[in-house]
Design an enzyme around this catalytic site. Structure first.
Site, PDB file in Angstrom:
ATOM      1  N   ASN A   9       0.824  -1.150  -0.063  1.00 23.36           N
ATOM      2  CA  ASN A   9       0.184  -0.032  -0.032  1.00 23.36           C
ATOM      3  C   ASN A   9       0.727   1.262   0.005  1.00 23.36           C
ATOM      4  O   ASN A   9       1.313   1.699   1.068  1.00 23.36           O
ATOM      5  CB  ASN A   9      -1.014  -0.113   1.340  1.00 23.36           C
ATOM      6  CG  ASN A   9      -1.885   1.084   1.358  1.00 23.36           C
ATOM      7  OD1 ASN A   9      -1.642   2.036   0.419  1.00 23.36           O
ATOM      8  ND2 ASN A   9      -2.278   1.199   2.561  1.00 23.36           N
ATOM      9  N   LYS A  11       0.175   4.287  -0.343  1.00 24.02           N
ATOM     10  CA  LYS A  11      -0.499   5.297   0.208  1.00 24.02           C
ATOM     11  C   LYS A  11      -0.344   6.713  -0.679  1.00 24.02           C
ATOM     12  O   LYS A  11      -0.283   6.570  -1.926  1.00 24.02           O
ATOM     13  CB  LYS A  11      -0.015   5.399   1.635  1.00 24.02           C
ATOM     14  CG  LYS A  11      -0.386   4.498   2.437  1.00 24.02           C
ATOM     15  CD  LYS A  11      -0.234   4.511   4.022  1.00 24.02           C
ATOM     16  CE  LYS A  11      -0.452   3.296   4.700  1.00 24.02           C
ATOM     17  NZ  LYS A  11      -0.165   3.461   6.319  1.00 24.02           N
ATOM     18  N   HIS A  94      -9.571   1.222   4.872  1.00 20.82           N
ATOM     19  CA  HIS A  94      -8.366   1.323   5.625  1.00 20.82           C
ATOM     20  C   HIS A  94      -8.369   2.239   6.737  1.00 20.82           C
ATOM     21  O   HIS A  94      -9.308   3.253   6.559  1.00 20.82           O
ATOM     22  CB  HIS A  94      -7.390   1.995   4.463  1.00 20.82           C
ATOM     23  CG  HIS A  94      -5.816   1.919   5.344  1.00 20.82           C
ATOM     24  ND1 HIS A  94      -5.522   2.813   6.088  1.00 20.82           N
ATOM     25  CD2 HIS A  94      -4.881   1.123   5.200  1.00 20.82           C
ATOM     26  CE1 HIS A  94      -4.099   2.527   6.508  1.00 20.82           C
ATOM     27  NE2 HIS A  94      -3.924   1.444   5.841  1.00 20.82           N
ATOM     28  N   GLU A  96      -6.858   4.860   7.876  1.00 20.92           N
ATOM     29  CA  GLU A  96      -6.729   6.181   7.497  1.00 20.92           C
ATOM     30  C   GLU A  96      -7.962   6.623   6.705  1.00 20.92           C
ATOM     31  O   GLU A  96      -8.370   7.796   6.992  1.00 20.92           O
ATOM     32  CB  GLU A  96      -5.738   6.331   6.499  1.00 20.92           C
ATOM     33  CG  GLU A  96      -4.184   6.120   7.324  1.00 20.92           C
ATOM     34  CD  GLU A  96      -3.013   5.546   6.695  1.00 20.92           C
ATOM     35  OE1 GLU A  96      -2.982   5.368   5.294  1.00 20.92           O
ATOM     36  OE2 GLU A  96      -2.172   5.136   7.396  1.00 20.92           O
ATOM     37  N   GLU A 164      -5.506  -5.095  10.568  1.00 23.64           N
ATOM     38  CA  GLU A 164      -4.461  -3.961  10.822  1.00 23.64           C
ATOM     39  C   GLU A 164      -4.833  -3.392  12.111  1.00 23.64           C
ATOM     40  O   GLU A 164      -5.538  -2.339  12.142  1.00 23.64           O
ATOM     41  CB  GLU A 164      -4.413  -3.142  10.003  1.00 23.64           C
ATOM     42  CG  GLU A 164      -4.096  -3.521   8.527  1.00 23.64           C
ATOM     43  CD  GLU A 164      -3.416  -2.431   7.444  1.00 23.64           C
ATOM     44  OE1 GLU A 164      -2.444  -2.842   7.089  1.00 23.64           O
ATOM     45  OE2 GLU A 164      -4.189  -1.601   7.178  1.00 23.64           O
ATOM     46  N   GLY A 170       2.413   2.520  10.832  1.00 23.73           N
ATOM     47  CA  GLY A 170       3.193   3.607  10.603  1.00 23.73           C
ATOM     48  C   GLY A 170       3.874   3.988  11.923  1.00 23.73           C
ATOM     49  O   GLY A 170       4.537   5.042  11.800  1.00 23.73           O
ATOM     50  N   SER A 210       3.376  -1.958  10.307  1.00 20.02           N
ATOM     51  CA  SER A 210       4.625  -2.006  10.679  1.00 20.02           C
ATOM     52  C   SER A 210       5.521  -3.223  10.267  1.00 20.02           C
ATOM     53  O   SER A 210       6.731  -3.678  10.836  1.00 20.02           O
ATOM     54  CB  SER A 210       5.021  -1.616  11.753  1.00 20.02           C
ATOM     55  OG  SER A 210       4.533  -0.340  12.210  1.00 20.02           O
TER      56      SER A 210
HETATM   57  P1  PGA Z   1       2.758   0.560   7.502  1.00 22.67           P
HETATM   58  O1  PGA Z   1       1.317   0.684   6.847  1.00 22.67           O
HETATM   59  O2  PGA Z   1       3.278  -0.713   7.035  1.00 22.67           O
HETATM   60  O3  PGA Z   1       3.559   1.638   7.049  1.00 22.67           O
HETATM   61  O4  PGA Z   1       2.673   0.387   9.099  1.00 22.67           O
HETATM   62  C1  PGA Z   1       0.403  -0.535   6.964  1.00 22.67           C
HETATM   63  C2  PGA Z   1      -0.828  -0.020   6.247  1.00 22.67           C
HETATM   64  O5  PGA Z   1      -1.351   1.062   6.556  1.00 22.67           O
HETATM   65  O6  PGA Z   1      -1.422  -0.752   5.402  1.00 22.67           O
END
Ligand code: PGA
Length: 252
Positions: A9, A11, A94, A96, A164, A170, A210
């Site tokens: 992803n 983003k 997601h 976010e 997640e 992140g 992460s």
């Molecule tokens: P990250 O993001 O690996 O940077 O923690 C994962 C995600 O949001 O799918």
């Protein structure tokens, strides 16, 4: 046997030319690995260019979001039909999007339905926030998110679920393999309750939050975890390639 998936992803990162460069750095190495589904999810504006680059390879393409109407006066939105022309997968729900764009269970449910109608394969994200985790509410939260996202949907064969935990996204603070496996096992159990055992055994459930080349094996080694949704580390070709390679070796 569930085929493992490693999905990147990206983003809101990379211009079109940066996306092309990144794909060029990993294309041939990823293409060689055939026992893992490798999905890259660049921003909308790079889907066409990346799609051209990976045409004829075993790498699959995904979008990061969609709108649930097919067409019309929805300025700035991208419809499932537009995406179905370009890619195979789409990330939905997601955290976010839930957090910054106020996506509710109902909106996410509409998006999953719209994606399935258009023949897209949704990667549905669910997971608890830090305060929910600390209050011991993880199971309750994922149960409710699963129920609302899938309400009224009877066809699951192309669905992937990504667990997640929001506190792990992140932050560099990943869950442990055991924690993730336990929650994913619980999610699978819930899928069996909502549908049936066979569907639950077939549905692929990923861990995300992460994941790096350093910790990926911890998750992939778990029996219930079918791969990973990778954010930050998917923007670094060597990291992403190592995650896919380890997955290929572990899940042989
Ligand atoms: P990250 O993001 O690996 O940077 O923690 C994962 C995600 O949001 O799918």
């Amino acid at each position: 046997m569930r085929v493992p998936i490693i999905a990147g992803n990206w983003k809101m990162n990379t211009t079109v030319s940066e996306a092309i460069k990144l794909v060029n750095e990993m294309r041939s190495r990823l293409d060689e690995i055939t026992n893992v589904d490798k999905v890259i999810c660049p921003p909308f504006v790079s889907l066409a260019a990346v799609g051209e680059l990976i045409k004829g390879s075993s790498i699959k393409l995904g979008a990061q979001n969609l709108y649930f109407e097919e067409k019309g006066a929805y300025t700035g939105e991208i419809s499932p039909l537009m995406l179905a022309d370009l890619c195979e997968f789409v990330i939905i729900g997601h955290s976010e999007r839930r957090q910054y764009f106020n996506e509710t269970g109902e909106i996410i449910n509409n998006k999953v339905r719209a994606a399935l109608r258009a023949g897209l394969k949704p990667i549905l994200c669910i997971g608890e926030r830090l305060e929910e985790n600390e209050a011991g509410r993880t199971k309750e939260v994922v149960t409710e998110q699963l129920r609302s996202s899938l309400a009224g949907i009877d066809y699951l064969s192309s669905l992937t679920i990504a667990y997640e935990p929001v506190w792990a996204i992140g932050t560099g603070k990943a869950a442990t393999g055991e924690q993730a496996n336990e929650t994913i096992s619980f999610i699978r159990h819930n899928v069996a309750k909502l549908y049936d055992k066979e569907i639950a055994q077939d549905v692929r459930i990923l861990y995300g939050g992460s994941v790096t080349a350093e910790n990926a094996a911890e998750f992939i080694n778990q029996p219930e975890i079918d791969g990973a949704l990778v954010g930050g580390a998917s923007l670094k070709a060597p990291q992403f390639m190592r995650i896919v390679k380890q997955t290929s070796e572990i899940k042989q």
